[in-house]
Design an enzyme around this catalytic site. Structure first.
Site, PDB file in Angstrom:
ATOM      1  N   HIS A 103     -30.047  27.893  -9.721  1.00  0.00           N
ATOM      2  CA  HIS A 103     -31.303  28.646  -9.655  1.00  0.00           C
ATOM      3  C   HIS A 103     -31.091  30.152  -9.770  1.00  0.00           C
ATOM      4  O   HIS A 103     -32.022  30.919  -9.623  1.00  0.00           O
ATOM      5  CB  HIS A 103     -32.035  28.368  -8.327  1.00  0.00           C
ATOM      6  CG  HIS A 103     -32.251  26.926  -8.024  1.00  0.00           C
ATOM      7  ND1 HIS A 103     -31.394  26.196  -7.235  1.00  0.00           N
ATOM      8  CD2 HIS A 103     -33.221  26.062  -8.419  1.00  0.00           C
ATOM      9  CE1 HIS A 103     -31.818  24.951  -7.139  1.00  0.00           C
ATOM     10  NE2 HIS A 103     -32.922  24.831  -7.853  1.00  0.00           N
ATOM     11  N   ASP A 205      14.088  16.035   1.994  1.00  0.00           N
ATOM     12  CA  ASP A 205      14.624  14.752   1.536  1.00  0.00           C
ATOM     13  C   ASP A 205      15.683  14.913   0.445  1.00  0.00           C
ATOM     14  O   ASP A 205      15.474  14.518  -0.704  1.00  0.00           O
ATOM     15  CB  ASP A 205      13.479  13.855   1.054  1.00  0.00           C
ATOM     16  CG  ASP A 205      13.874  12.374   1.044  1.00  0.00           C
ATOM     17  OD1 ASP A 205      15.050  12.087   0.747  1.00  0.00           O
ATOM     18  OD2 ASP A 205      13.022  11.528   1.339  1.00  0.00           O
ATOM     19  N   HIS A 208      16.912  11.255  -1.282  1.00  0.00           N
ATOM     20  CA  HIS A 208      16.387  10.451  -2.384  1.00  0.00           C
ATOM     21  C   HIS A 208      17.027  10.803  -3.725  1.00  0.00           C
ATOM     22  O   HIS A 208      16.958  10.025  -4.671  1.00  0.00           O
ATOM     23  CB  HIS A 208      14.862  10.597  -2.483  1.00  0.00           C
ATOM     24  CG  HIS A 208      14.412  11.867  -3.155  1.00  0.00           C
ATOM     25  ND1 HIS A 208      14.574  13.113  -2.593  1.00  0.00           N
ATOM     26  CD2 HIS A 208      13.820  12.082  -4.364  1.00  0.00           C
ATOM     27  CE1 HIS A 208      14.088  14.028  -3.427  1.00  0.00           C
ATOM     28  NE2 HIS A 208      13.623  13.431  -4.501  1.00  0.00           N
ATOM     29  N   HIS A 213      16.680   9.992  -8.565  1.00  0.00           N
ATOM     30  CA  HIS A 213      16.888  10.874  -9.722  1.00  0.00           C
ATOM     31  C   HIS A 213      18.204  10.611 -10.437  1.00  0.00           C
ATOM     32  O   HIS A 213      18.635  11.443 -11.237  1.00  0.00           O
ATOM     33  CB  HIS A 213      16.827  12.338  -9.273  1.00  0.00           C
ATOM     34  CG  HIS A 213      15.500  12.745  -8.705  1.00  0.00           C
ATOM     35  ND1 HIS A 213      14.308  12.602  -9.392  1.00  0.00           N
ATOM     36  CD2 HIS A 213      15.159  13.283  -7.499  1.00  0.00           C
ATOM     37  CE1 HIS A 213      13.301  13.052  -8.635  1.00  0.00           C
ATOM     38  NE2 HIS A 213      13.790  13.454  -7.481  1.00  0.00           N
ATOM     39  N   ASP A 356       9.430  10.985  -8.713  1.00  0.00           N
ATOM     40  CA  ASP A 356       8.815  11.182  -7.392  1.00  0.00           C
ATOM     41  C   ASP A 356       7.420  10.572  -7.324  1.00  0.00           C
ATOM     42  O   ASP A 356       7.067   9.912  -6.353  1.00  0.00           O
ATOM     43  CB  ASP A 356       8.732  12.681  -7.072  1.00  0.00           C
ATOM     44  CG  ASP A 356      10.099  13.301  -6.898  1.00  0.00           C
ATOM     45  OD1 ASP A 356      10.996  12.611  -6.381  1.00  0.00           O
ATOM     46  OD2 ASP A 356      10.276  14.468  -7.286  1.00  0.00           O
TER      47      ASP A 356
HETATM   48 FE1  FES Z   1     -29.883  27.022  -6.100  1.00  0.00          FE
HETATM   49 FE2  FES Z   1     -27.412  27.921  -6.109  1.00  0.00          FE
HETATM   50  S1  FES Z   1     -29.192  29.005  -6.562  1.00  0.00           S
HETATM   51  S2  FES Z   1     -28.031  25.935  -5.707  1.00  0.00           S
END
Ligand code: FES
Length: 443
Positions: A103, A205, A208, A213, A356
């Site tokens: 928004h 470790d 191992h 390896h 690993d």
């Molecule tokens: Fe609405 Fe960020 S401005 S979720």
């Protein structure tokens, strides 16, 4: 909390398998371990200019770290106060502000809410922007270029949290004048396995290597060096509860990362005396083949030039984030050689990494840990119980090459955090070494 403590009978060296897959334990862990500890965020070289930012996580919480105009570094929760959208969707970059794409609320890089679209019409000018800034990470501090953040305002300072681990971190960070930088770009990949499996291996470790390896050793080293690995000498060191570092003494005398690079060997030779002047002979000549973990989930490999965070993603999944760290003043040719070496060995396609990741996957869900019978038997971390010693020159408890003292320490620290109601119940490491202050690098 006593039940949580019992999950790790780490004095005796037995682990309850639930700590590697149980969703309830994982939830408590995010709250009590990650929201209270100092977590590695990024390297200062990633934030060279005002407005430079890097997106990461503390535990499961998304945070964005930013260089401010006054040169300081701050971190905020990457979650809009309106509906929780991520306000920064880039991995890194430079920004004057973070504007939420949902928004359009806009925040300054320090997190203050600075503008709200149609504020007068939509909110009748009644919204108090001063109360709706992004939540701040209350503590952000650096140690010689490494930036850490902590959600708990009661936590001790970063250097107090690290204790004598700084003595060993200096081998990586303080070898030469000017300190270190990271090479741009962070490798990230998902793995099956609980994050603690990776953290404990990097903490201590050595054992191992000769099994997991062995094929890499045989393919990358001359036969006599590969043979020498089986009887290699080294140390496991526990500088402070929770932190661990392991050392292998190079059978050929060469740095590990120099397997294919004359440039790295030359650089090490050229800077040897400078490093000895800064750190002393013992740390420079004996301790380059090291692996280490700073509690809870920040690891590094000194001679492979790799920094690593094991991001918890679920009880049985983690994401590995990997940086290549180099001496800042090294010639470009040497930096390139380190980068090639780090990618070749320890990256999503790295020869050592493959070994690993497969282990951790089978030690977790893929190995049937959650099976109703399998889960009943405890895991064994008793190697070297009672054989930890103090050392004439090195701080911390020290064992020979093969010991699980560091794993036991990590799990004891984990259990201490899990059982504690607050930092009042958590011990602070007793420091026995001085922090060497350098004016030529960030503190
Ligand atoms: Fe609405 Fe960020 S401005 S979720």
């Amino acid at each position: 909390s006593s039940q949580l403590k019992e999950l790790s009978e780490s004095e005796g060296g037995l682990l309850d398998r639930r700590m590697f897959f149980d969703p309830e334990i994982y939830k408590v862990e995010l709250e009590r371990v990650f929201a209270r500890s100092w977590s590695f965020l990024c390297h200062e070289s990633q934030l060279a200019k005002a407005g430079d930012f890097f997106s990461t996580y503390i535990g499961a919480d998304p945070v964005v770290v930013t260089r401010q105009r006054d040169g300081s570094i701050s971190a905020v929760l990457n979650s809009c106060r309106h509906r929780g959208m991520k306000v920064c969707r880039a991995d890194w970059g430079n920004a004057k502000a973070f504007t939420c794409t949902y928004h359009g609320w806009s925040y300054s890089t320090d997190g203050s809410l600075v503008s709200v679209p149609r504020e007068e019409y939509a909110y009748y000018n009644e919204i108090d922007k001063s109360k709706l800034g992004l939540l701040r990470v209350p503590q952000v501090q650096s140690y010689k270029g490494l930036v850490f953040g902590c959600f708990d305002p009661e936590a001790p300072s970063l250097v107090d949290f690290l204790g004598d681990m700084t003595y060993y971190l200096d081998i990586l960070l303080d070898r030469v004048d000017g300190g270190t930088e990271v090479i741009s770009g962070v490798h990230k990949w998902k793995m099956r396995g609980n994050w603690k499996l990776a953290a404990e291996q990097f903490s201590g470790d050595n054992y191992h290597t000769i099994s997991s390896h062995i094929s890499v050793l045989l393919s990358e080293f001359p036969p006599e060096a590969a043979d020498a690995f089986v009887n290699i000498d080294g140390l496991e060191i526990n500088p402070a509860e929770g932190h661990g570092i392991g050392v292998m003494y190079s059978p050929t005398g060469a740095p590990f990362s120099a397997g294919s690079s004359e440039a790295i060997l030359r650089w090490r030779d050229e800077t040897r005396q400078e490093s000895i002047n800064r750190l002393g002979k013992e740390r420079v000549e004996g301790m380059s083949w090291t692996h280490a973990n700073v509690f809870p989930n920040f690891s590094y490999l000194h001679d492979s030039s790799v920094l690593r965070v094991w991001m918890p993603k679920s009880p049985t999944e983690m994401e590995a984030w990997s940086w290549c760290i180099v001496d800042k003043k090294a010639p470009q040719e040497v930096k390139n050689a380190w980068r090639t070496q780090a990618i070749r060995h320890f990256s999503p396609g790295g020869t050592w990494e493959q070994d690993d990741g497969e282990n951790w996957s089978y030690c977790s869900g893929a190995g049937g840990q959650e099976g109703v019978v399998t889960r009943l038997s405890k895991l064994h971390v008793e190697m070297g119980v009672g054989h930890e010693r103090s050392h004439p020159t090195l701080p911390g408890k020290v064992s020979h090459t093969y010991s699980e003292q560091n794993q036991r320490s990590l799990y004891r620290r984990w259990a201490e955090f899990m059982a504690a109601e607050s930092w009042k119940d958590i011990s602070v490491p007793v420091r026995t070494t001085e922090v060497i202050d350098r004016s030529d690098m960030a503190k």
